[in-house]
Scaffold this motif. Structure first.
Motif, mmCIF file in Angstrom:
data_model
loop_
_atom_site.group_PDB
_atom_site.id
_atom_site.type_symbol
_atom_site.label_atom_id
_atom_site.label_comp_id
_atom_site.label_asym_id
_atom_site.label_seq_id
_atom_site.Cartn_x
_atom_site.Cartn_y
_atom_site.Cartn_z
ATOM 1 N N VAL A 699 0.868 -1.167 0.000
ATOM 2 C CA VAL A 699 0.000 0.000 0.000
ATOM 3 C C VAL A 699 0.906 1.219 0.000
ATOM 4 N N GLU A 700 0.813 2.007 -1.025
ATOM 5 C CA GLU A 700 1.753 3.117 -1.194
ATOM 6 C C GLU A 700 1.329 4.322 -0.380
ATOM 7 N N ALA A 701 2.322 5.019 0.180
ATOM 8 C CA ALA A 701 2.101 6.257 0.912
ATOM 9 C C ALA A 701 2.605 7.429 0.086
ATOM 10 N N PHE A 702 1.988 8.584 0.297
ATOM 11 C CA PHE A 702 2.340 9.794 -0.445
ATOM 12 C C PHE A 702 2.507 10.937 0.542
ATOM 13 N N GLY A 703 3.443 11.829 0.247
ATOM 14 C CA GLY A 703 3.613 12.992 1.090
ATOM 15 C C GLY A 703 4.963 13.045 1.761
ATOM 16 N N ALA A 704 5.139 14.069 2.597
ATOM 17 C CA ALA A 704 6.448 14.379 3.171
ATOM 18 C C ALA A 704 6.987 13.246 4.042
ATOM 19 N N ALA A 705 6.124 12.527 4.741
ATOM 20 C CA ALA A 705 6.578 11.481 5.652
ATOM 21 C C ALA A 705 6.290 10.090 5.109
ATOM 22 N N ALA A 706 6.180 9.964 3.797
ATOM 23 C CA ALA A 706 5.861 8.660 3.210
ATOM 24 C C ALA A 706 6.904 7.608 3.570
ATOM 25 N N GLY A 707 8.149 8.009 3.750
ATOM 26 C CA GLY A 707 9.203 7.066 4.089
ATOM 27 C C GLY A 707 9.094 6.494 5.492
ATOM 28 N N HIS A 708 8.162 7.025 6.268
ATOM 29 C CA HIS A 708 7.977 6.536 7.637
ATOM 30 C C HIS A 708 6.846 5.513 7.738
ATOM 31 N N VAL A 709 6.333 5.045 6.604
ATOM 32 C CA VAL A 709 5.197 4.126 6.586
ATOM 33 C C VAL A 709 5.610 2.778 5.999
ATOM 34 N N VAL A 710 5.187 1.704 6.661
ATOM 35 C CA VAL A 710 5.182 0.367 6.066
ATOM 36 C C VAL A 710 3.717 -0.055 6.031
ATOM 37 N N ARG A 714 -3.324 -7.498 2.893
ATOM 38 C CA ARG A 714 -3.213 -8.950 2.868
ATOM 39 C C ARG A 714 -4.401 -9.612 2.164
ATOM 40 N N GLY A 715 -5.214 -8.828 1.493
ATOM 41 C CA GLY A 715 -6.383 -9.400 0.819
ATOM 42 C C GLY A 715 -7.670 -8.996 1.506
ATOM 43 N N GLY A 716 -7.640 -7.849 2.169
ATOM 44 C CA GLY A 716 -8.784 -7.339 2.921
ATOM 45 C C GLY A 716 -8.323 -6.682 4.200
ATOM 46 N N ALA A 717 -7.428 -7.320 4.934
ATOM 47 C CA ALA A 717 -6.824 -6.708 6.118
ATOM 48 C C ALA A 717 -5.635 -5.860 5.683
ATOM 49 N N VAL A 718 -5.616 -4.611 6.140
ATOM 50 C CA VAL A 718 -4.552 -3.675 5.768
ATOM 51 C C VAL A 718 -3.762 -3.287 7.011
ATOM 52 N N THR A 719 -2.459 -3.493 6.962
ATOM 53 C CA THR A 719 -1.556 -3.143 8.056
ATOM 54 C C THR A 719 -0.878 -1.814 7.753
ATOM 55 N N LEU A 720 -0.868 -0.915 8.728
ATOM 56 C CA LEU A 720 -0.085 0.312 8.659
ATOM 57 C C LEU A 720 0.812 0.367 9.882
ATOM 58 N N ALA A 721 2.087 0.592 9.662
ATOM 59 C CA ALA A 721 3.041 0.653 10.765
ATOM 60 C C ALA A 721 4.008 1.804 10.541
ATOM 61 N N SER A 722 4.379 2.460 11.632
ATOM 62 C CA SER A 722 5.348 3.555 11.571
ATOM 63 C C SER A 722 6.762 3.002 11.591
ATOM 64 N N ARG A 723 7.662 3.720 10.967
ATOM 65 C CA ARG A 723 9.076 3.381 11.042
ATOM 66 C C ARG A 723 9.886 4.651 11.225
ATOM 67 N N LEU A 724 11.092 4.512 11.744
ATOM 68 C CA LEU A 724 12.016 5.618 11.990
ATOM 69 C C LEU A 724 11.347 6.697 12.843
ATOM 70 N N THR A 737 -0.402 10.670 3.139
ATOM 71 C CA THR A 737 -1.633 9.901 2.958
ATOM 72 C C THR A 737 -1.328 8.504 2.448
ATOM 73 N N VAL A 738 -2.303 7.626 2.580
ATOM 74 C CA VAL A 738 -2.278 6.331 1.908
ATOM 75 C C VAL A 738 -3.569 6.190 1.120
ATOM 76 N N MET A 739 -3.507 5.380 0.087
ATOM 77 C CA MET A 739 -4.680 5.137 -0.753
ATOM 78 C C MET A 739 -5.312 3.809 -0.361
ATOM 79 N N LEU A 740 -6.581 3.876 0.044
ATOM 80 C CA LEU A 740 -7.344 2.690 0.400
ATOM 81 C C LEU A 740 -8.501 2.522 -0.573
ATOM 82 N N ALA A 741 -9.005 1.296 -0.652
ATOM 83 C CA ALA A 741 -10.188 1.074 -1.491
ATOM 84 C C ALA A 741 -11.325 1.972 -1.012
#
Length: 788
Positions: A699-710, A714-724, A737-741
């Protein structure tokens, strides 16, 4: 299901036996785990808390509850709709107390005529027809301590059998000893003279030849009974690399199980994959562990920490030596070569004895020893599985020739035999290379390399500093495609540092200059004179703080002796070790040293907690079968074994889980309850809604802090986690931001709901640094089911 949704590891001991495991089953089930995963259950050495020293393959250990307790547990597990995965040990048996091991006792009593001579891997000619037992202390008069008691030979508390008729004439104990099929020798002779295969360099664990059909049958009859009667649904194979033919063993075991869930404890180096012909569902997850750790490490810190390591390592060399980049490859080679020449020299010598066509004179034999040790030191993975992996042997030959061109002719002469799968030396070489890798790398080089010690983990390549988010996704997609049933883990009974110790240490990559300054201050306040080890020790202290003094002293002693530089197991340096213990004890007293440690811990603690929650959610939702090591649903700040096998307080965990189940959203604090929230919500969703975990899509992130997102779907369940998190604290999420269905979503951690489409990460992660999203308008029942 044949493959569990998740597992929960329990260490079964005399103090926490199978009935105790049954007593926490309701908690484990409420937590959300699917199967329970048990340490070895067969009868082990008296007092063993790990169970890998089996002495009787035919019985469930009475000290662990015995067969009736296993039956009671299995009935409760079945009633709960769960399964049991059990750790088994085919490679070796415990021989520390011979009278408790009927196989070993018979071997000692009747020698080569014993039925069990075929079961153990003994080189009788090397002992002139006797089995060498390295048990005697130092001194020339140790054999005078022998006595004959009934039909036994005694050496202090050690008991050995007597061959029939060898003591009937009333001869002295020394004379009687000389008549036996074994010879008691000084313990130091094990390094070069031992003539039985061991587990690594542990003299009290004797290798078993499970490739012999009747040995397999008798050593697995009880285990397979558990499977066939439905008491156990899966097996985890300990150390398959020690076996003569791991692939053949797995074929036979899988067929005998009838296709049950089967895992192997296999260390994969770098991009190495499991042999495709193995009848297994996958590994126990060290490969996954290291990927999870590295995606949370800041690559920007590498250069500064490399420079610090170079400076520290230079202090180990003669005065005036310039600081040069540290080569992990060279450290590995040095560690492995030292092991091949040292505590595992007896294995190298035995290899040479299997090569009479090359080692045909004493002079040539010495050269063959040298060449074999060099070849093993350069072997790039644990072992090959000939004919699979022949290229690894060729690589080792090439590297050995580069370092030692004087051995070229000998290496050329060895290659035909070592590459022939049917040659005894080739079989033995494959069993030996893994021993040397484990002892030379994980138990030596890991303790000599201090750059960022969260990377010095079982099965890891510490030279790989960080993994990009894109590479992380690629590796998860590969795991899903190649071994979807492979286990994933963060902590085990073998990890060098608990998951939350590593999560905190990884923060140092974001503040390398601060760490360098703090380390300089700590070293000035409490110098030990071993710069890299001091860095390693202080990272362990900061990572586990606050830890009890006795735990830290135990870690310091083991780590320093494993490094084998300033002190050793066989010749402890009292001056160094006393200073080290004093250093640790001084932390319990007010003063500049404790203040400095407290200051750096306060600096990294909250960032470490953020890493911990991200690490846990990523592992629990990524491809594979996630395992939760006992107690690690709260902060897991253990250090190397035996520290990581301490008892778990399930009363505290029950109380916190009840509050969470009742709707409590705990703060992120010292209790670790926030981690328990993440664990239980993820495990429950994974177990109860498997259809949401069928793929791995970034799931791609956009914006200034996009590099801080993992983030991944997984086919319906979406994990978002912070890094750094340190860098993130400076900038915040801003417009990221992230793009969700484009439908409604709910975070199962907090119950918060969101519209789909382009969503601000700051809103998704307003409460915790992680979120686990599920679609709610596609399933009207889901909102109620997942609400806290």
């Amino acid at each position: 299901m044949r493959i569990p949704a998740s597992t929960y590891r329990l260490q079964i001991t005399s103090a926490f036996d199978l009935d105790e495991a049954a007593a926490v089953l309701d908690y484990v089930s409420e937590l959300g785990a699917d199967w329970i995963y048990l340490s070895p259950l067969l009868t082990a050495e008296t007092g063993s808390d790990h169970g890998y020293d089996v002495v009787d393959h035919g019985s469930v250990d009475p000290a662990r509850g015995g067969p009736d307790a296993l039956k009671r547990l299995s009935e409760r597990v079945a009633a709960a709709g769960r399964g049991i995965l059990v750790d088994i040990v085919p490679n070796h048996m415990g021989v520390n107390t011979p009278h408790t091991n009927a196989w070993w006792w018979d071997l000692l009593q009747t020698g080569q005529g014993s039925r069990y001579a075929e079961a153990f891997d003994v080189d009788w000619p090397a002992g002139d027809g006797r089995l060498l037992l390295p048990v005697l202390g130092d001194g020339d008069t140790e054999l005078d301590q022998l006595s004959v008691v009934g039909d036994e030979l005694r050496y202090y508390d050690n008991r050995f059998p007597l061959a029939p008729g060898t003591a009937s004439d009333g001869a002295s104990a020394r004379v009687v000893h000389d008549r036996q099929h074994y010879q008691l020798v000084n313990w130091r002779r094990a390094d070069a003279s031992l003539n039985y295969r061991r587990f690594f360099a542990v003299n009290t664990l004797a290798g078993v030849r499970v490739e012999v059909p009747w040995v397999f049958d008798e050593s697995h009859r009880e285990i397979l009974r558990w499977v066939h009667t439905g008491q156990v649904q899966g097996l985890r194979v300990d150390h398959p690399d020690g076996l003569a033919d791991p692939g053949g063993y797995l074929d036979r075991l899988s067929a005998a199980m009838g296709g049950g869930y089967l895992l192997v404890e296999k260390i994969l180096e770098g991009q190495e994959q499991l042999p495709s012909n193995w009848a297994t569902d996958g590994t126990t997850g060290y490969d996954a562990l290291n990927d999870f750790d590295r995606v949370l490490v800041d690559p920007a810190g590498q250069d500064r920490l490399d420079a610090l390591e170079a400076t520290l390592q230079a202090e180990r060399r003669p005065s005036g030596t310039p600081a040069e980049p540290v080569s992990w490859t060279e450290l590995v080679y040095t560690g492995k070569r030292a092991i091949a020449d040292g505590i595992l020299q007896s294995e190298v010598r035995r290899l040479a004895r299997l090569l009479p066509e090359v080692a045909d004179t004493p002079e040539r034999t010495a050269v063959v020893w040298d060449a074999l040790a060099e070849l093993i030191a350069w072997f790039p993975v644990y072992r090959s599985y000939l004919p699979v992996g022949r290229h690894e042997l060729d690589t080792a030959v090439r590297l050995a020739r580069q370092r030692r061109p004087d051995l070229d002719a000998t290496l050329t002469a060895l290659l035909p035999s070592l590459s022939d799968p049917a040659h005894p030396a080739a079989v033995r070489f494959q069993q030996t290379s893994g021993m040397v890798m484990a002892k030379g790398v994980e138990d030596t080089a890991y303790y000599r390399y201090s750059r960022l010690t969260s990377l010095n983990e079982v099965g890891a390549d510490p030279s790989e500093f960080a993994v990009s988010v894109d590479e992380f996704h690629h590796r998860q997609q590969t795991r899903l495609a190649v071994a979807p049933g492979s286990q994933t883990t963060l902590s085990t009974h073998d990890t060098k540092r608990g998951e939350d110790v590593r999560a905190r240490i990884s923060v140092l990559a974001e503040i390398p200059d601060e760490w360098a300054a703090v380390l300089q201050e700590l070293r000035a306040l409490a110098p030990l004179g071993d710069a890299p080890f001091e860095n390693l020790l202080w990272q362990a202290i900061v990572g586990s703080w606050p830890a009890a003094t006795d735990r830290l002293i135990g870690y310091a002693e083991k780590a320093s002796r494993e490094a084998n530089l300033s002190t050793t197991w066989t010749a402890p340096n009292d001056e160094f070790e006393n200073a080290m213990r004093a250093l640790v004890r001084s932390l319990a007293e007010p003063g500049p040293l404790a203040d400095t440690v407290t200051g750096i811990v306060d600096r990294v603690k909250r960032a470490g907690w953020s890493n911990s929650l991200s690490l846990k959610l990523i592992q629990l939702t990524a491809p594979g079968v996630p395992d939760v090591y006992q107690g690690s649903e709260l902060w897991e700040t253990s250090l190397v074994d035996p520290d990581n096998r301490r008892p778990v307080d399930y009363g505290v965990r029950r109380d916190l889980l009840a509050r969470i189940t009742g709707g409590w959203l705990p703060p992120i604090d010292d209790t670790g309850a926030a981690k328990l929230l993440v664990t239980t919500r993820a495990l429950r969703l994974r177990r109860d809604r498997p259809e949401l975990f069928r793929r791995h899509a970034p799931v791609e992130a956009f914006g200034a802090a996009a590099g801080h997102v993992v983030a991944f779907d997984r086919g319906g369940a979406v994990t978002l986690a912070s890094r750094l998190p340190v860098g993130l604290a400076r900038t915040g999420w801003a417009d990221t931001t992230v793009m969700l269905a484009g439908h409604r979503w709910q975070d199962v951690l907090t119950g918060a709901r969101f519209d789909g489409g382009q969503v601000l990460v700051a809103e998704l992660l307003a409460t915790y640094p992680v979120a686990l999203l599920v679609p709610i308008d596609t399933d009207p029942t889901l909102a109620e089911e997942t609400a806290p």
